[in-house]
Design an enzyme around this catalytic site. Structure first.
Site, PDB file in Angstrom:
ATOM      1  N   GLU A 212       9.090   4.917   2.074  1.00  0.00           N
ATOM      2  CA  GLU A 212       9.789   5.932   1.273  1.00  0.00           C
ATOM      3  C   GLU A 212       8.783   6.677   0.384  1.00  0.00           C
ATOM      4  O   GLU A 212       8.855   7.903   0.251  1.00  0.00           O
ATOM      5  CB  GLU A 212      10.878   5.280   0.415  1.00  0.00           C
TER       6      GLU A 212
ATOM      7  N   GLU B 246       0.851  -1.216   0.000  1.00  0.00           N
ATOM      8  CA  GLU B 246       0.000   0.000   0.000  1.00  0.00           C
ATOM      9  C   GLU B 246       0.883   1.262   0.000  1.00  0.00           C
ATOM     10  O   GLU B 246       0.515   2.295   0.540  1.00  0.00           O
ATOM     11  CB  GLU B 246      -0.939  -0.025   1.215  1.00  0.00           C
TER      12      GLU B 246
HETATM   13  C1  LIG Z   1       2.687  -9.688   0.516  1.00  0.00           C
HETATM   14  C2  LIG Z   1       2.445  -8.647  -0.526  1.00  0.00           C
HETATM   15  C3  LIG Z   1       1.167  -8.364  -0.955  1.00  0.00           C
HETATM   16  C4  LIG Z   1       0.943  -7.406  -1.932  1.00  0.00           C
HETATM   17  N1  LIG Z   1      -0.329  -7.163  -2.329  1.00  0.00           N
HETATM   18  C5  LIG Z   1      -0.543  -6.288  -3.329  1.00  0.00           C
HETATM   19  C6  LIG Z   1      -1.857  -6.062  -3.828  1.00  0.00           C
HETATM   20  O1  LIG Z   1      -2.816  -6.658  -3.349  1.00  0.00           O
HETATM   21  N2  LIG Z   1      -2.023  -5.190  -4.850  1.00  0.00           N
HETATM   22  C7  LIG Z   1      -0.972  -4.543  -5.391  1.00  0.00           C
HETATM   23  O2  LIG Z   1      -1.166  -3.755  -6.319  1.00  0.00           O
HETATM   24  N3  LIG Z   1       0.274  -4.710  -4.941  1.00  0.00           N
HETATM   25  C8  LIG Z   1       0.514  -5.576  -3.930  1.00  0.00           C
HETATM   26  N4  LIG Z   1       1.789  -5.788  -3.478  1.00  0.00           N
HETATM   27  C9  LIG Z   1       2.892  -5.047  -4.103  1.00  0.00           C
HETATM   28  C10 LIG Z   1       3.395  -3.920  -3.196  1.00  0.00           C
HETATM   29  O3  LIG Z   1       2.452  -2.877  -3.143  1.00  0.00           O
HETATM   30  C11 LIG Z   1       4.771  -3.473  -3.729  1.00  0.00           C
HETATM   31  O4  LIG Z   1       5.706  -4.521  -3.463  1.00  0.00           O
HETATM   32  C12 LIG Z   1       5.228  -2.184  -3.074  1.00  0.00           C
HETATM   33  O5  LIG Z   1       4.407  -1.100  -3.447  1.00  0.00           O
HETATM   34  C13 LIG Z   1       6.671  -1.824  -3.442  1.00  0.00           C
HETATM   35  O6  LIG Z   1       6.862  -1.876  -4.818  1.00  0.00           O
HETATM   36  P1  LIG Z   1       8.061  -2.758  -5.405  1.00  0.00           P
HETATM   37  O7  LIG Z   1       8.051  -4.082  -4.718  1.00  0.00           O
HETATM   38  O8  LIG Z   1       7.959  -2.717  -6.869  1.00  0.00           O
HETATM   39  O9  LIG Z   1       9.356  -2.015  -4.892  1.00  0.00           O
HETATM   40  P2  LIG Z   1      10.238  -0.966  -5.707  1.00  0.00           P
HETATM   41  O10 LIG Z   1       9.358   0.086  -6.309  1.00  0.00           O
HETATM   42  O11 LIG Z   1      11.159  -1.715  -6.605  1.00  0.00           O
HETATM   43  O12 LIG Z   1      11.062  -0.309  -4.523  1.00  0.00           O
HETATM   44  C14 LIG Z   1      12.251  -0.891  -3.964  1.00  0.00           C
HETATM   45  C15 LIG Z   1      12.781   0.086  -2.917  1.00  0.00           C
HETATM   46  O13 LIG Z   1      13.075   1.354  -3.527  1.00  0.00           O
HETATM   47  C16 LIG Z   1      12.349   2.384  -2.878  1.00  0.00           C
HETATM   48  N5  LIG Z   1      11.929   3.383  -3.851  1.00  0.00           N
HETATM   49  C17 LIG Z   1      11.324   3.186  -5.056  1.00  0.00           C
HETATM   50  N6  LIG Z   1      11.025   4.344  -5.642  1.00  0.00           N
HETATM   51  C18 LIG Z   1      11.454   5.327  -4.790  1.00  0.00           C
HETATM   52  C19 LIG Z   1      11.419   6.750  -4.821  1.00  0.00           C
HETATM   53  N7  LIG Z   1      10.864   7.440  -5.836  1.00  0.00           N
HETATM   54  N8  LIG Z   1      11.945   7.431  -3.787  1.00  0.00           N
HETATM   55  C20 LIG Z   1      12.505   6.766  -2.743  1.00  0.00           C
HETATM   56  N9  LIG Z   1      12.557   5.419  -2.634  1.00  0.00           N
HETATM   57  C21 LIG Z   1      12.023   4.706  -3.654  1.00  0.00           C
HETATM   58  C22 LIG Z   1      11.143   1.673  -2.253  1.00  0.00           C
HETATM   59  O14 LIG Z   1      10.601   2.422  -1.185  1.00  0.00           O
HETATM   60  C23 LIG Z   1      11.782   0.372  -1.810  1.00  0.00           C
HETATM   61  O15 LIG Z   1      12.445   0.560  -0.586  1.00  0.00           O
HETATM   62  C24 LIG Z   1       2.037  -6.728  -2.511  1.00  0.00           C
HETATM   63  C25 LIG Z   1       3.344  -7.013  -2.080  1.00  0.00           C
HETATM   64  C26 LIG Z   1       3.552  -7.956  -1.102  1.00  0.00           C
HETATM   65  C27 LIG Z   1       4.979  -8.252  -0.664  1.00  0.00           C
END
Ligand SMILES: Cc1cc2nc3c(=O)[nH]c(=O)nc-3n(C[C@H](O)[C@H](O)[C@H](O)COP(=O)(O)OP(=O)(O)OC[C@H]3O[C@@H](n4cnc5c(N)ncnc54)[C@H](O)[C@@H]3O)c2cc1C
Length: 224
Positions: free
Chosen positions: A212, A208
């Site tokens: 960050e 959600e």
């Molecule tokens: C158990 C689980 C359930 C989930 N359920 C859902 C769901 O129901 N629906 C759904 O849509 N998604 C779902 N997700 C996905 C989840 O919302 C994402 O994993 C999360 O938003 C982070 O995105 P990412 O994994 O692509 O990380 P990334 O975007 O790759 O980020 C990696 C790191 O970089 C940081 N980062 C990235 N961009 C920036 C920035 N601009 N400034 C500073 N820091 C940054 C992030 O904060 C993080 O620390 C789920 C994930 C999990 C693990």
């Protein structure tokens, strides 16, 4: 989405790569029975193991026009409109998990005797409990404030929801970590509730919108 969850999936995809978030994304309500749509492997997660999460797989999957939610190009707006409420929900989850962790820590610290006295008699642990209880209460108030603001359609809602989610999720991992610490070695064992609370809390800083990203949102609102 997990294998035992609902008959439909909300899928938001880029339908106009030129426009992307500016009217180039569309939301679809996709029936689980649609040919070409299937679930990949169920993820083996660290925590929240009661809620299954799977990859969604689309192979030559065609959906009828009636599956479009709202209008074509509305997808980004639909996704964003759900976020404020979702973040209040995550803040509430954080408060609930932390409340239980604090209760477990209080109970254990009164019962565990080391060096001839209950461990809660040590000032070091009392300070842990004071910090845990104070941050929990602050998170509860931020969460309630965001919920009331949403109910009343108050201005500045996005900032309040992000603040509640950010603070409450960070608080929950802090409180669960200290609750586990107060349990000593037993806290690391699955026999004690704090082991699960610690693992369950960790996702709250990620989904959600990560912490960050909440700070990106909050700082953008502050700078407006
Ligand atoms: C158990 C689980 C359930 C989930 N359920 C859902 C769901 O129901 N629906 C759904 O849509 N998604 C779902 N997700 C996905 C989840 O919302 C994402 O994993 C999360 O938003 C982070 O995105 P990412 O994994 O692509 O990380 P990334 O975007 O790759 O980020 C990696 C790191 O970089 C940081 N980062 C990235 N961009 C920036 C920035 N601009 N400034 C500073 N820091 C940054 C992030 O904060 C993080 O620390 C789920 C994930 C999990 C693990």
């Amino acid at each position: 989405m997990g294998p035992d969850e609902g008959d439909f999936a909300v899928v938001i995809t880029v339908t106009d790569p030129e426009k992307r978030t500016r009217g180039g994304m569309t939301a679809f309500l996709v029936d689980r029975a649609t040919p070409g749509f299937s679930l990949g492997k169920t993820e083996d997660k660290m925590g929240i193991r009661g809620a299954a999460v799977s990859e969604l797989v689309f192979e030559d999957c065609r959906v009828p026009a009636s599956a479009v939610m709202g209008e074509v190009g509305d997808g980004y707006r639909i996704a964003m409109s759900g976020l404020d409420g979702g973040r209040i929900g995550m803040a509430g989850l954080s408060v609930g998990i932390a409340q239980r962790a604090l209760e477990e820590a209080v109970k254990y610290s009164k019962a565990r005797v080391q060096f001839k006295k209950p461990i809660c008699e040590n000032q070091g642990l009392r300070w842990y409990l004071a910090d845990m209880a104070t941050r929990l209460e602050a998170a509860r108030l931020l969460t309630m404030q965001a919920a009331v603001a949403r109910q009343n359609g108050a201005p500045g809602l996005t900032k309040l929801c992000s603040m509640a989610k950010y603070y409450a999720s960070e608080m929950a991992t802090y409180v669960c970590d200290l609750a586990l610490q107060i349990h000593g070695g037993y806290g690391y064992m699955k026999d004690y509730a704090v082991e699960r609370l610690y693992r369950d809390a960790r996702i709250l800083r990620i989904f959600e919108g990560t912490s960050e990203i909440q700070k990106v949102v909050i700082s953008r609102e502050v700078l407006k």
